[in-house]
Enzyme design. Structure first.
Site, short mmCIF file in Angstrom:
data_model
loop_
_atom_site.label_atom_id
_atom_site.label_comp_id
_atom_site.label_asym_id
_atom_site.label_seq_id
_atom_site.Cartn_x
_atom_site.Cartn_y
_atom_site.Cartn_z
CB CYS A 109 -0.96 -0.01 1.19
SG CYS A 109 -2.15 -1.34 1.07
CG HIS A 278 -3.44 3.33 1.48
ND1 HIS A 278 -3.56 2.86 0.20
CD2 HIS A 278 -3.67 2.27 2.30
CE1 HIS A 278 -3.84 1.58 0.25
NE2 HIS A 278 -3.91 1.19 1.51
CG ASN A 308 -6.54 -1.26 0.53
OD1 ASN A 308 -5.91 -0.70 -0.36
ND2 ASN A 308 -5.98 -1.71 1.64
#
Ligand code: ACO
Length: 351
Positions: A109, A278, A308
């Site tokens: 990520c 994020h 995500n």
């Protein structure tokens, strides 16, 4: 400076209700805890390099450039098409590049953020003038269930789901509901105009002591052979996520990184027009927003629609915010991310 942005999400929408066909979960559980309402999944055998290519084409078009104008490619993903080679070369050849050098980043990520720092350093050093930075991930490839379970999930058959797979899928429901597939890209270039646009600073960190909080136990050279049928059967190829601990670390470390990068650049939070985080969990981002005392108009989230998407999240939020008119030339934009590794950090840019 950022010259262009683009994104690609596959058309296949998977709602929370659709997931509840194959595991014990519900929209009522998922939305309050994560903010996620739906995510996109690719068709079978569409790898992350393909999502990256489609996002890169959109970014090049937005920049008014073609692949021939690019000096260097960086591709961030934790779900490459193959164990090796990485996606960078696959993307470069799909875009018609002949010998343009391509670097692969495996930093989950935080991969896109690290790619931004790498691209900026290459541009500052004069090594390259124009860089294509791509982030793409296909999380649906980590879902272990067979095609008969996909048929129930996607409504191609009525069901019910096989009880054994229903139990297995329920065992990974805390992770399965979080992720989606997507690609995003930015075109970055040197700016000698003196107008101040470009990256003003980065603060990047790694604490490998936390590696077991987010990782995939099965597959990889720590095993011999690196992949076995037993790993598949035991679901060792599914990521382990210590969700509560990651949640706590993210809400502490991302605001600290934002403050660090502002201090290093001699800027204050009041001067920042937009903070792009994020997208791991909307509740994490709301907590970060609260800690930093940011009003809603100075943040932008899209996890509600995409889940995500790991390496793709930052270019996805940047591109959607730009197209929504939330990013104007000359704005000060702060990026922050945290992911498996643990890797985390922040970047500050005049766009
Ligand atoms: N549907 C229904 N019930 C669920 C689900 C679900 N999808 N997931 C978990 N539950 C149940 C659990 O079984 C548990 O039930 P029990 O009390 O009967 O045992 C209960 O809900 C609470 O489970 P927790 O896992 O403690 O739930 P929590 O409130 O912590 O939320 C979540 C889980 C959403 C994952 C949260 O911890 C989170 O967002 N963490 C951070 C996200 C993250 O780590 N992302 C990874 C970054 S990705 C990267 O870097 C690659």
């Amino acid at each position: 400076m950022i010259r262009g942005s683009g994104m690609y999400v596959p058309p296949g929408i998977v709602t929370n209700d659709m997931l509840s066909r194959i595991m014990d979960t519900s929209d009522e559980w998922i939305v309050p805890r994560t903010g996620i309402r739906e995510r996109r999944y690719v068709d079978p055998a569409q790898g992350s390099s393909t999502l990256g290519v489609l996002a890169a084409q959109a970014a090049l078009e937005n920049a008014g450039l073609t692949a021939k104008d690019i000096d260097f490619v960086i591709f961030a993903t934790m779900t490459p098409d193959h164990y090796f080679p990485g996606n960078g070369g696959l993307l470069a050849t799909a875009l018609g590049m002949e010998t343009t050098h391509a670097l692969d980043i495996r930093m989950q990520c935080a991969g896109f953020l690290s790619g931004l720092q790498t691209a900026d350093a290459f541009i500052r050093s004069g090594t390259y003038d124009r860089i294509l930075l791509v982030g793409a991930d296909v999380h649906s490839s980590l879902m272990p269930w067979p095609e008969s379970v996909w048929d129930v999930l996607l409504g191609r058959t009525e069901g019910p789901c096989d009880p054994g797979w229903y139990a297995k899928a329920t065992g990974m429901r805390d992770r399965a509901v979080l992720f989606g597939d997507a690609g995003g890209a930015l075109v970055l270039e040197a700016n000698d105009s003196g107008d101040g646009r470009g990256f003003l600073g980065f603060r990047m960190y790694t604490d490998g002591a936390h590696w077991q909080k987010l990782y995939v136990p099965g597959g990889g050279s720590a095993n011999r052979p690196y992949m076995t049928g037993e790993m598949q059967d035991n679901l060792d190829t599914v990521p382990i996520v210590e969700g509560r601990q990651v949640f706590r670390l993210a809400t502490q470390l991302m605001p600290a990184a934002v403050r660090d990068v502002l201090e290093s650049a001699g800027a204050t939070l009041d001067e920042v027009d937009l903070v792009l985080m994020h997208q791991a969990n909307l509740r994490i981002n709301e907590a970060v927003q609260k800690v930093l005392e940011l009003p809603d108009e100075r943040v932008f989230n899209n996890i509600q629609k995409y889940g995500n998407t790991t390496s793709a999240t930052l270019p996805l939020v940047y591109d959607e915010a730009r197209r929504a008119g939330r990013i104007q030339p000359g704005n000060l934009v702060c990026f922050t991310a945290l992911g498996a590794g643990l890797h985390w950090g922040a970047a500050l840019a005049r766009v």
